[in-house]
Design a protein around this motif. Structure first.
Motif, PDB file in Angstrom:
ATOM      1  N   PRO A  91      42.584  12.269  10.399  1.00 22.57           N
ATOM      2  CA  PRO A  91      43.790  12.004  10.449  1.00 22.57           C
ATOM      3  C   PRO A  91      44.092  11.349   9.236  1.00 22.57           C
ATOM      4  O   PRO A  91      43.360  10.465   8.545  1.00 22.57           O
ATOM      5  CB  PRO A  91      44.209  11.370  11.723  1.00 22.57           C
ATOM      6  N   LEU A  92      45.488  11.372   8.707  1.00 26.79           N
ATOM      7  CA  LEU A  92      45.865  10.416   7.467  1.00 26.79           C
ATOM      8  C   LEU A  92      46.415   9.169   8.161  1.00 26.79           C
ATOM      9  O   LEU A  92      47.065   9.061   9.213  1.00 26.79           O
ATOM     10  CB  LEU A  92      47.121  10.936   6.801  1.00 26.79           C
ATOM     11  N   ILE A  93      46.078   7.844   7.768  1.00 21.94           N
ATOM     12  CA  ILE A  93      46.302   6.637   8.190  1.00 21.94           C
ATOM     13  C   ILE A  93      47.370   6.096   7.006  1.00 21.94           C
ATOM     14  O   ILE A  93      46.703   5.725   6.088  1.00 21.94           O
ATOM     15  CB  ILE A  93      45.073   5.789   8.637  1.00 21.94           C
ATOM     16  N   ASP A  94      48.502   5.802   7.222  1.00 25.58           N
ATOM     17  CA  ASP A  94      49.380   5.219   6.242  1.00 25.58           C
ATOM     18  C   ASP A  94      49.096   3.668   6.102  1.00 25.58           C
ATOM     19  O   ASP A  94      50.118   2.904   6.082  1.00 25.58           O
ATOM     20  CB  ASP A  94      50.875   5.543   6.572  1.00 25.58           C
ATOM     21  N   LEU A  95      48.011   3.381   5.670  1.00 22.79           N
ATOM     22  CA  LEU A  95      47.704   2.010   5.408  1.00 22.79           C
ATOM     23  C   LEU A  95      46.961   1.879   4.229  1.00 22.79           C
ATOM     24  O   LEU A  95      46.331   2.865   3.791  1.00 22.79           O
ATOM     25  CB  LEU A  95      46.794   1.283   6.522  1.00 22.79           C
ATOM     26  N   SER A  96      46.955   0.607   3.368  1.00 20.68           N
ATOM     27  CA  SER A  96      46.315   0.580   2.194  1.00 20.68           C
ATOM     28  C   SER A  96      45.439  -0.728   2.215  1.00 20.68           C
ATOM     29  O   SER A  96      45.510  -1.364   3.201  1.00 20.68           O
ATOM     30  CB  SER A  96      47.394   0.442   1.031  1.00 20.68           C
ATOM     31  N   PHE A  97      44.957  -0.947   1.123  1.00 16.69           N
ATOM     32  CA  PHE A  97      43.950  -2.236   0.958  1.00 16.69           C
ATOM     33  C   PHE A  97      44.874  -3.614   1.047  1.00 16.69           C
ATOM     34  O   PHE A  97      44.635  -4.733   1.934  1.00 16.69           O
ATOM     35  CB  PHE A  97      43.529  -2.293  -0.348  1.00 16.69           C
ATOM     36  N   ASP A  98      46.305  -3.394   0.621  1.00 15.75           N
ATOM     37  CA  ASP A  98      47.231  -4.616   1.014  1.00 15.75           C
ATOM     38  C   ASP A  98      47.596  -4.831   2.491  1.00 15.75           C
ATOM     39  O   ASP A  98      48.093  -5.996   2.779  1.00 15.75           O
ATOM     40  CB  ASP A  98      48.515  -4.535   0.054  1.00 15.75           C
ATOM     41  N   ASP A  99      47.411  -3.720   3.202  1.00 14.87           N
ATOM     42  CA  ASP A  99      47.616  -4.074   4.717  1.00 14.87           C
ATOM     43  C   ASP A  99      46.195  -4.643   5.481  1.00 14.87           C
ATOM     44  O   ASP A  99      46.640  -4.625   6.645  1.00 14.87           O
ATOM     45  CB  ASP A  99      48.028  -2.532   5.287  1.00 14.87           C
ATOM     46  N   ARG A 100      45.355  -4.958   4.771  1.00 15.36           N
ATOM     47  CA  ARG A 100      43.978  -5.252   5.467  1.00 15.36           C
ATOM     48  C   ARG A 100      44.202  -6.508   6.369  1.00 15.36           C
ATOM     49  O   ARG A 100      43.794  -6.345   7.596  1.00 15.36           O
ATOM     50  CB  ARG A 100      43.182  -5.350   4.613  1.00 15.36           C
ATOM     51  N   ASP A 101      44.758  -7.481   6.084  1.00 17.17           N
ATOM     52  CA  ASP A 101      44.819  -8.644   6.472  1.00 17.17           C
ATOM     53  C   ASP A 101      45.642  -8.765   7.824  1.00 17.17           C
ATOM     54  O   ASP A 101      45.789  -9.419   8.764  1.00 17.17           O
ATOM     55  CB  ASP A 101      45.210  -9.909   5.677  1.00 17.17           C
ATOM     56  N   ILE A 102      46.812  -7.806   7.633  1.00 22.27           N
ATOM     57  CA  ILE A 102      47.770  -7.745   8.834  1.00 22.27           C
ATOM     58  C   ILE A 102      47.173  -7.038   9.798  1.00 22.27           C
ATOM     59  O   ILE A 102      47.098  -7.367  10.932  1.00 22.27           O
ATOM     60  CB  ILE A 102      49.007  -6.911   8.231  1.00 22.27           C
ATOM     61  N   CYS A 103      46.462  -6.006   9.718  1.00 17.85           N
ATOM     62  CA  CYS A 103      45.560  -5.261  10.501  1.00 17.85           C
ATOM     63  C   CYS A 103      44.464  -5.635  11.255  1.00 17.85           C
ATOM     64  O   CYS A 103      44.064  -5.706  12.306  1.00 17.85           O
ATOM     65  CB  CYS A 103      45.092  -3.922  10.195  1.00 17.85           C
ATOM     66  N   LEU A 104      43.966  -7.043  10.591  1.00 21.61           N
ATOM     67  CA  LEU A 104      43.021  -7.955  11.208  1.00 21.61           C
ATOM     68  C   LEU A 104      43.362  -8.998  11.785  1.00 21.61           C
ATOM     69  O   LEU A 104      42.597  -9.932  12.081  1.00 21.61           O
ATOM     70  CB  LEU A 104      41.998  -8.161  10.129  1.00 21.61           C
ATOM     71  N   SER A 105      44.793  -9.355  11.910  1.00 24.03           N
ATOM     72  CA  SER A 105      45.141 -10.440  12.487  1.00 24.03           C
ATOM     73  C   SER A 105      44.782 -10.697  14.058  1.00 24.03           C
ATOM     74  O   SER A 105      44.691  -9.533  14.646  1.00 24.03           O
ATOM     75  CB  SER A 105      46.925 -10.482  12.383  1.00 24.03           C
ATOM     76  N   LYS A 106      44.561 -11.851  14.228  1.00 27.75           N
ATOM     77  CA  LYS A 106      44.029 -11.964  15.699  1.00 27.75           C
ATOM     78  C   LYS A 106      44.389 -13.375  16.218  1.00 27.75           C
ATOM     79  O   LYS A 106      44.890 -14.329  15.526  1.00 27.75           O
ATOM     80  CB  LYS A 106      42.481 -11.805  15.843  1.00 27.75           C
ATOM     81  N   GLY A 107      43.840 -13.868  17.488  1.00 25.87           N
ATOM     82  CA  GLY A 107      44.126 -15.073  17.967  1.00 25.87           C
ATOM     83  C   GLY A 107      45.438 -14.998  18.803  1.00 25.87           C
ATOM     84  O   GLY A 107      45.982 -14.245  19.086  1.00 25.87           O
ATOM     85  N   GLN A 108      45.837 -16.359  19.227  1.00 25.91           N
ATOM     86  CA  GLN A 108      46.769 -16.375  20.364  1.00 25.91           C
ATOM     87  C   GLN A 108      48.153 -15.966  19.540  1.00 25.91           C
ATOM     88  O   GLN A 108      49.003 -15.229  20.338  1.00 25.91           O
ATOM     89  CB  GLN A 108      47.041 -17.941  20.666  1.00 25.91           C
ATOM     90  N   LEU A 109      48.377 -16.103  18.239  1.00 23.29           N
ATOM     91  CA  LEU A 109      49.689 -15.617  17.809  1.00 23.29           C
ATOM     92  C   LEU A 109      49.473 -14.593  16.619  1.00 23.29           C
ATOM     93  O   LEU A 109      50.118 -14.521  15.724  1.00 23.29           O
ATOM     94  CB  LEU A 109      50.382 -17.012  17.119  1.00 23.29           C
ATOM     95  N   GLY A 110      48.481 -13.735  17.246  1.00 24.12           N
ATOM     96  CA  GLY A 110      47.966 -12.717  16.026  1.00 24.12           C
ATOM     97  C   GLY A 110      49.100 -11.463  16.135  1.00 24.12           C
ATOM     98  O   GLY A 110      49.903 -11.471  17.368  1.00 24.12           O
ATOM     99  N   ILE A 111      49.359 -10.778  15.229  1.00 25.52           N
ATOM    100  CA  ILE A 111      50.391  -9.658  15.205  1.00 25.52           C
ATOM    101  C   ILE A 111      50.226  -8.778  16.262  1.00 25.52           C
ATOM    102  O   ILE A 111      49.188  -7.979  16.550  1.00 25.52           O
ATOM    103  CB  ILE A 111      50.479  -8.993  14.025  1.00 25.52           C
ATOM    104  N   PHE A 112      51.076  -8.523  17.180  1.00 26.49           N
ATOM    105  CA  PHE A 112      51.069  -7.456  18.189  1.00 26.49           C
ATOM    106  C   PHE A 112      51.607  -6.024  17.777  1.00 26.49           C
ATOM    107  O   PHE A 112      51.002  -4.948  17.961  1.00 26.49           O
ATOM    108  CB  PHE A 112      51.698  -7.931  19.406  1.00 26.49           C
ATOM    109  N   ASN A 113      52.619  -6.087  17.072  1.00 28.64           N
ATOM    110  CA  ASN A 113      52.999  -4.976  16.780  1.00 28.64           C
ATOM    111  C   ASN A 113      53.354  -4.760  15.028  1.00 28.64           C
ATOM    112  O   ASN A 113      54.072  -5.762  14.734  1.00 28.64           O
ATOM    113  CB  ASN A 113      54.532  -4.448  16.866  1.00 28.64           C
TER     114      ASN A 113
END
Length: 525
Positions: free
Chosen positions: A323-345
């Motif tokens: 599939p095509l994934i509409d993400l780029s290098f600049d989105d890496r840190d957002i997608c790897l967010s974790k922890g109690q207040l990590g990004i959900f959506n």
């Protein structure tokens, strides 16, 4: 009498609790304010995160790795090092005194060295378990396609495609400083990219254009347009560098049809040394390189490099059946967010991240800069800004991209936004440190006299940091010893430390992952 008093006290307590529960039920179904709006279909929850790779072993595979670690691995490693050193000697001799910016005529002895290096490198890969590399199609002549676009970029072993053709590549500057390997890679005259240099992208594009328009004076250029390694679950957005010249390109796709994937090197997963060890402990490592037909851009694609890149990406994804994934290098840190207040959506924050990259705001990010922005937002005290006032605050002209950013925070659709919402989103995508961001967020919203933040303001903060909508904090305030509808930064951090499952147990928002069961917080001595 004591029993009656106890019963009376219990009844009052139960009444008080019932009253608070009723108030909580009333509030939890009250629709909250949507502080960020997404207008695109970018991924919200990434179920197969391309930036994470986990290697799962069966018992038999674990036994195999253990046995080969003390038998085959040492032999392969020593042989690999020997041939790499041999290649280094040849490349060092051939590169001595050579200019980095001018292509010199290929003398007879350098041609011999070139053939020797190819043989040495192929032997090195053979010693590493890549006994044969299946090649489909043929490499186009440089005059027909000066650029080869290669995907997916997934592993250090992708360099087999480079050493097989001895094409130049676009590579990180860090590789140049790796002992021995850096000299070998420098021999193929790569275009080095310095990601810490804000002007690097422009310089790289100019160098690519200079080389591919030189009339085949330079070697064919091999580019991995994704820009970083992934787990091969799909194709990321292509960077436009390979497509800006508007010349024909030849798509090249890589496959590793191994039963156990030990070669993938994602942002989160096994490091390069572990990948090397696990791969050398496999009996055989399969690799396929397929050269697709040359893609000649249309006039529209020449005028629009992004369209050109996307059409080539679609073609390659179809050939790979991914599939095509509409993400780029600049989105890496957002997608790897974790922890109690990590990004959900991720949806709205990914779109916001893409827009601020276009505006140049992410490149200018620094801790001192964010302190200034937070101070500016605090002084505005929630004053709502029009798009013109917003542009003035950023020191930028009004543009379509800036209007898009502004509209993301226009929750009431009256053409005005709260500047604090923008600063919070900028913090979230630029600095993946929730506790530090939370502290700065409280400074923007807190009452100067007692340092308290109101429940509604805390809901707005968490909505942006988690990327969610309709935040309800009744569970949190119900669990506090005294529900005053406000809280300080220290009190909130203490609550977070005491309740690791804070997001799942004490707050509610749209598309929450599970039904809430609020608990009253235990008193600590």
């Amino acid at each position: 009498m004591e029993a009656a008093a106890t019963a009376s006290h219990t009844g009052q307590s139960e009444t008080a609790i019932e009253g608070r529960l009723l108030n909580w039920r009333r509030k939890q179904w009250t629709k909250g304010v949507i502080t960020m709006k997404s207008s695109t279909g970018r991924p919200s929850r990434i179920y197969k995160n391309p930036f994470i790779h986990v290697v799962k072993f069966t018992t038999a595979q674990k036994i195999q790795v253990c046995l080969m670690s003390v038998t085959v691995f040492p032999v392969r490693f020593v042989l690999g090092c020997f041939f790499l050193l041999l290649a280094w000697l040849f490349t060092f001799a051939a590169s001595f005194g050579r200019s980095e910016y001018v292509v010199e005529p290929q003398t007879w002895w350098r041609r011999i060295v070139d053939v020797c290096i190819r043989v040495i490198m192929r032997t090195m890969w053979f010693c590493g378990g890549f006994h044969w590399v299946k090649i489909k199609g043929q490499t186009a002549d440089p005059s027909e396609a000066p650029i080869l676009t290669v995907a997916p970029h997934t592993s250090p072993f992708d360099s087999i495609a480079c050493t097989n053709t001895m094409c130049s590549v676009v590579s990180k500057l860090d590789i140049r400083h790796i002992p021995i390997w850096g000299t070998v890679m420098s021999y193929i005259r790569p275009v080095f990219v310095c990601r810490s240099d804000p002007d690097s992208r422009r310089k790289t594009v100019e160098e690519i254009k200079r080389r591919v328009t030189s009339g085949a004076q330079w070697p064919q250029l091999m580019i991995f347009p994704e820009g970083l390694c992934t787990n091969r679950s799909g194709l990321l957005l292509f960077k436009a560098g390979a497509f800006i010249p508007g010349l024909p390109v030849q798509p090249v796709i890589l496959r590793y049809p191994n039963k156990l994937d030990t070669v993938s090197w994602a942002c989160k997963g096994p490091g390069p040394l572990k990948i090397l060890w696990l791969t050398l402990c496999q009996v055989h490592n399969s690799m396929e390189i397929e050269y697709l037909p040359v893609y000649t851009p249309s006039e529209e694609e020449r005028e629009n490099p992004a369209l050109f890149a996307n059409n080539v990406r679609k073609l390659m994804a179809k050939a790979l059946d991914v599939p095509l994934i509409d993400l780029s290098f600049d989105d890496r840190d957002i997608c790897l967010s974790k922890g109690q207040l990590g990004i959900f959506n991720f949806s709205s924050l990914l779109e916001f991240n893409q827009l601020i990259c276009r505006l140049g705001q992410k490149a200018a990010f620094s801790s001192s800069k964010m302190e200034e922005e937070a101070t500016k937002a605090r002084k505005l005290q929630g004053e709502r800004l029009s798009v013109e006032s917003f542009a003035q605050c950023l020191g930028l002209p009004v543009s379509d991209t800036l209007r898009q950013v502004h509209s993301m925070f226009d929750q009431t659709e009256d053409g005005n936004i709260d500047y604090r919402h923008y600063v919070l989103a900028l913090l979230t995508v630029c600095r993946p440190k929730p506790k530090e961001n939370l502290k700065l967020a409280f400074k923007m919203y807190e009452n100067q006299e007692d340092g308290n933040v109101l429940e509604g303001d805390l809901a707005a903060i968490l909505e942006i940091m988690l990327g969610v909508e309709d935040m309800c904090l009744s569970g949190l305030f119900l669990s506090l010893e005294e529900d005053t509808g406000k809280i300080t930064y220290d009190e909130f951090c203490q609550f977070l430390d005491q309740h690791p499952d804070f997001v799942s147990d004490y707050i509610r928002f749209k598309d929450h992952p599970r039904t809430l069961c609020f608990r009253r917080a235990k008193k600590t001595e």
